[in-house]
Design a protein around this motif. Sequence first.
Motif, mmCIF file in Angstrom:
data_model
loop_
_atom_site.group_PDB
_atom_site.id
_atom_site.type_symbol
_atom_site.label_atom_id
_atom_site.label_comp_id
_atom_site.label_asym_id
_atom_site.label_seq_id
_atom_site.Cartn_x
_atom_site.Cartn_y
_atom_site.Cartn_z
ATOM 1 N N GLU A 84 -6.535 37.344 9.427
ATOM 2 C CA GLU A 84 -5.110 37.269 9.108
ATOM 3 C C GLU A 84 -4.805 35.953 8.411
ATOM 4 O O GLU A 84 -5.499 34.960 8.592
ATOM 5 N N GLU A 85 -3.746 35.952 7.623
ATOM 6 C CA GLU A 85 -3.325 34.729 6.956
ATOM 7 C C GLU A 85 -2.206 34.065 7.758
ATOM 8 O O GLU A 85 -1.404 34.731 8.414
ATOM 9 N N GLY A 86 -2.166 32.729 7.708
ATOM 10 C CA GLY A 86 -1.072 31.995 8.323
ATOM 11 C C GLY A 86 -1.085 31.954 9.835
ATOM 12 O O GLY A 86 -0.047 31.705 10.458
ATOM 13 N N LEU A 87 -2.234 32.182 10.449
ATOM 14 C CA LEU A 87 -2.324 32.184 11.910
ATOM 15 C C LEU A 87 -2.840 30.834 12.399
ATOM 16 O O LEU A 87 -3.733 30.234 11.797
ATOM 17 N N ILE A 88 -2.281 30.353 13.499
ATOM 18 C CA ILE A 88 -2.706 29.093 14.113
ATOM 19 C C ILE A 88 -3.444 29.398 15.402
ATOM 20 O O ILE A 88 -2.962 30.180 16.230
ATOM 21 N N VAL A 89 -4.613 28.808 15.581
ATOM 22 C CA VAL A 89 -5.335 28.918 16.842
ATOM 23 C C VAL A 89 -5.253 27.580 17.562
ATOM 24 O O VAL A 89 -5.570 26.534 16.985
ATOM 25 N N VAL A 90 -4.811 27.613 18.812
ATOM 26 C CA VAL A 90 -4.800 26.425 19.669
ATOM 27 C C VAL A 90 -6.009 26.548 20.580
ATOM 28 O O VAL A 90 -6.172 27.564 21.261
ATOM 29 N N LEU A 112 6.363 30.343 15.478
ATOM 30 C CA LEU A 112 5.110 30.305 14.731
ATOM 31 C C LEU A 112 4.131 31.349 15.268
ATOM 32 O O LEU A 112 4.214 31.751 16.440
ATOM 33 N N LYS A 113 3.198 31.773 14.424
ATOM 34 C CA LYS A 113 2.150 32.695 14.863
ATOM 35 C C LYS A 113 0.992 31.876 15.417
ATOM 36 O O LYS A 113 0.285 31.204 14.667
ATOM 37 N N ALA A 114 0.807 31.920 16.736
ATOM 38 C CA ALA A 114 -0.226 31.093 17.364
ATOM 39 C C ALA A 114 -0.916 31.862 18.479
ATOM 40 O O ALA A 114 -0.289 32.671 19.177
ATOM 41 N N LEU A 115 -2.218 31.599 18.632
ATOM 42 C CA LEU A 115 -3.024 32.227 19.675
ATOM 43 C C LEU A 115 -3.849 31.169 20.392
ATOM 44 O O LEU A 115 -4.315 30.217 19.767
ATOM 45 N N PRO A 116 -4.062 31.323 21.710
ATOM 46 C CA PRO A 116 -4.932 30.386 22.432
ATOM 47 C C PRO A 116 -6.393 30.820 22.345
ATOM 48 O O PRO A 116 -6.696 31.996 22.098
ATOM 49 N N TYR A 117 -7.301 29.862 22.550
ATOM 50 C CA TYR A 117 -8.737 30.157 22.594
ATOM 51 C C TYR A 117 -9.417 29.100 23.446
ATOM 52 O O TYR A 117 -9.350 27.907 23.140
ATOM 53 N N HIS A 118 -10.053 29.541 24.547
ATOM 54 C CA HIS A 118 -10.847 28.621 25.364
ATOM 55 C C HIS A 118 -11.818 29.413 26.230
ATOM 56 O O HIS A 118 -11.719 30.646 26.354
ATOM 57 N N ALA A 119 -12.772 28.723 26.836
ATOM 58 C CA ALA A 119 -13.852 29.378 27.571
ATOM 59 C C ALA A 119 -13.376 30.042 28.856
ATOM 60 O O ALA A 119 -14.109 30.849 29.444
ATOM 61 N N GLY A 120 -12.154 29.743 29.303
ATOM 62 C CA GLY A 120 -11.637 30.372 30.514
ATOM 63 C C GLY A 120 -11.094 31.770 30.289
ATOM 64 O O GLY A 120 -10.795 32.491 31.240
ATOM 65 N N MET A 121 -10.969 32.174 29.035
ATOM 66 C CA MET A 121 -10.490 33.514 28.711
ATOM 67 C C MET A 121 -11.657 34.488 28.748
ATOM 68 O O MET A 121 -12.811 34.090 28.569
ATOM 69 N N ASP A 122 -11.368 35.768 28.972
ATOM 70 C CA ASP A 122 -12.456 36.744 28.979
ATOM 71 C C ASP A 122 -12.999 36.911 27.564
ATOM 72 O O ASP A 122 -12.309 36.669 26.567
ATOM 73 N N VAL A 135 -4.003 24.120 26.219
ATOM 74 C CA VAL A 135 -4.157 25.105 25.148
ATOM 75 C C VAL A 135 -3.163 26.238 25.350
ATOM 76 O O VAL A 135 -2.423 26.613 24.431
ATOM 77 N N ASP A 136 -3.138 26.803 26.557
ATOM 78 C CA ASP A 136 -2.244 27.928 26.845
ATOM 79 C C ASP A 136 -0.782 27.530 26.668
ATOM 80 O O ASP A 136 0.005 28.254 26.050
ATOM 81 N N GLU A 137 -0.419 26.376 27.208
ATOM 82 C CA GLU A 137 0.979 25.937 27.145
ATOM 83 C C GLU A 137 1.403 25.637 25.701
ATOM 84 O O GLU A 137 2.517 25.980 25.300
ATOM 85 N N THR A 138 0.517 25.020 24.944
ATOM 86 C CA THR A 138 0.862 24.671 23.560
ATOM 87 C C THR A 138 1.001 25.918 22.694
ATOM 88 O O THR A 138 1.934 26.025 21.873
ATOM 89 N N ALA A 139 0.076 26.871 22.856
ATOM 90 C CA ALA A 139 0.165 28.117 22.081
ATOM 91 C C ALA A 139 1.461 28.852 22.405
ATOM 92 O O ALA A 139 2.162 29.339 21.500
ATOM 93 N N GLU A 140 1.780 28.931 23.683
ATOM 94 C CA GLU A 140 3.010 29.617 24.106
ATOM 95 C C GLU A 140 4.239 28.916 23.526
ATOM 96 O O GLU A 140 5.187 29.556 23.068
ATOM 97 N N TRP A 141 4.217 27.588 23.524
ATOM 98 C CA TRP A 141 5.351 26.817 23.016
ATOM 99 C C TRP A 141 5.509 27.008 21.513
ATOM 100 O O TRP A 141 6.630 27.161 21.012
ATOM 101 N N LEU A 142 4.403 27.021 20.765
ATOM 102 C CA LEU A 142 4.486 27.227 19.325
ATOM 103 C C LEU A 142 5.052 28.608 18.989
ATOM 104 O O LEU A 142 5.841 28.765 18.055
ATOM 105 N N VAL A 143 4.632 29.615 19.765
ATOM 106 C CA VAL A 143 5.169 30.964 19.566
ATOM 107 C C VAL A 143 6.678 30.972 19.815
ATOM 108 O O VAL A 143 7.455 31.582 19.066
ATOM 109 N N ALA A 144 7.097 30.243 20.858
ATOM 110 C CA ALA A 144 8.532 30.166 21.173
ATOM 111 C C ALA A 144 9.313 29.479 20.051
ATOM 112 O O ALA A 144 10.516 29.699 19.898
#
Length: 601
Positions: free
Chosen positions: A278-284, A254-264, A242-251
């Motif tokens: 927000e409009e046009g945002l991608i969540v990984v 694209l507008k992308a954010l990660p989301y998983h249970a390991g985050m605070d 999740v983290d790697e894919t979100a970071e790669w999409l941003v690179a």
Amino acid sequence: MSEAALKVLKEVFGHAGFRGAQADIVQHVAGGGDALVLMPTGGGKSLCYQVPALLRSGTAVVVSPLIALMQDQVAAMTQLGVRAAFLNSTLDLEQVREVERSLLDGTLDLLYVAPERLNTPRCLDLLSHIRPALFAIDEAHCVAQWGHDFRPEYLQLSVLHERFPDVPRIALTATADPATRDEIIDRLALHDARVFVSSFDRPNIRYTIVDKDDARKQLLRFIRTEHPDDAGIVYCLSRKKVDETAEWLVAQGLKALPYHAGMDAATRAAHQARFQREEGLIVVATIAFGMGIDKPDVRFVAHLDLPRSIEGYYQETGRAGRDGGAADAWMAYGLADVVQQRRFIDQSEGSEAFRRISGSKLDALLGLCETAQCRRVHLLAYFGEEGAPCGNCDNCLSPPETWDASVASQKALSAIYRTGQRFGAGHLIDVLRGKDGERIRQWAHDQLSVYGIGKAEDEHHWRSVFRQLVALGLARVDHESYGALVLTEAARPVLRGERTVMMRRIPERTKEAARRTRSPSPVSMEGVDANLLAALKAWRLEEARTQSVPAYVILHDSTLVELARQRPDDLEGLADIPGFGARKVERYGDALVELLGGFGG
């Protein structure tokens, strides 16, 4: 249908009539009956308990599994003038006491509560001092112990029947095969409930499953081609991915954010809030994200990893296109996904029965992935529903060729057998293609009769063959041998030439064909001034920011489209627009009439 129900529907929710089974459900529950409602995401499940809640005396108690979902639903109800509140861990002690006072005073129409809190002695005692109008158990599939969203707290909800036998209960879900339906009925003691099953078909969603070949680049091509400015969800199995894919999409811009249970918790909440508003945002995300997502304009859901079951796949893809607009469910799938999921099952601490059921659910999903027929027909059949070819999935738009893979299967199965059933697909493909390598020589596999017998075909071909052999049950993954492929009993007649094996082959034109035949949105834009629609969206966004709520809580896109099409010039005309109840006319009417009247023409 009673005039009272239709009056509530129009005056509060702004709709002139019920859809599908809604009218029957509302009448049954409002009359005091129990119900189990299976209705696809976006089908209008919430109205099935919200309208009866306003028709019956007392406060309706809604069991909801996620905090974010409660908050959005309460915000939406408040916009409509409905007296709603929630009890969850985001409230401090004084706020909790204020909600409890309102409940005891009878000044709440709806109370949303998490199952964990509902099961506490304090909450049950509190409810015993009022007369609940009804109990609505949302996301009822969470009670299924073999399910993808199992919540142990749901198992205790049978207490509602025991403590409040005269209060009607309505359990609702978008995802339940026949076995899960029976489990919901049994565990929630809904044996006398009427079961309402709507079609599981989501005709606005296009299902596409591609052979995995550098999945991230395939995903990027899909997003840029089909959904360059749209909101979407990308599911991955692991937090790291999740983290790697979100970071790669941003690179990639694209507008992308990660989301998983390991985050605070604060970061997760902030990312979810941004996605909602927000409009046009991608969540990984991992599957920790989604059950509480009420965002209507998610235009695509993508899977970079294979889900665990058709129920999981259907639930997750159902988060696309809740507004009825055209949406995509896209997945990249390969043999490594099958190996990974088999490993999860074999290494599970669950019982033998759990592993067996999990294995059969995975087999059903592999059948969906490998079918050469209509995806939608296959999907609906899993839920016990018949359907005709949809003309809108990848297989319908660009039918895959089927070919007699009997000889290729014999070669692949022989390679598994001759190498001792101790190696994975990668090594077996090297043997078949006659590759020269240290590992091949180490095991003397260059001396085998199968060495090089598949050199005429490329690696992609053989990966497809091995993947389909596993999906067809002719080979299986053995995790005691670190993911080696081993033969099953079903392989014997194939090796003997007694059984024909047909496999699917996807033509290269699939991607282009799908792009050319992109389906239009079901919402017609005829007679809609694009500039006026943009102005309405800008007004809505400003309102949403002022009130700190998602934009769709103010007005849905479909309502804005009708405003731009019909251009009502007074409050009475505004009330005729679907989605405008009395409270919204009162709250936003003057500003909208002024905006519409001042817009050129």
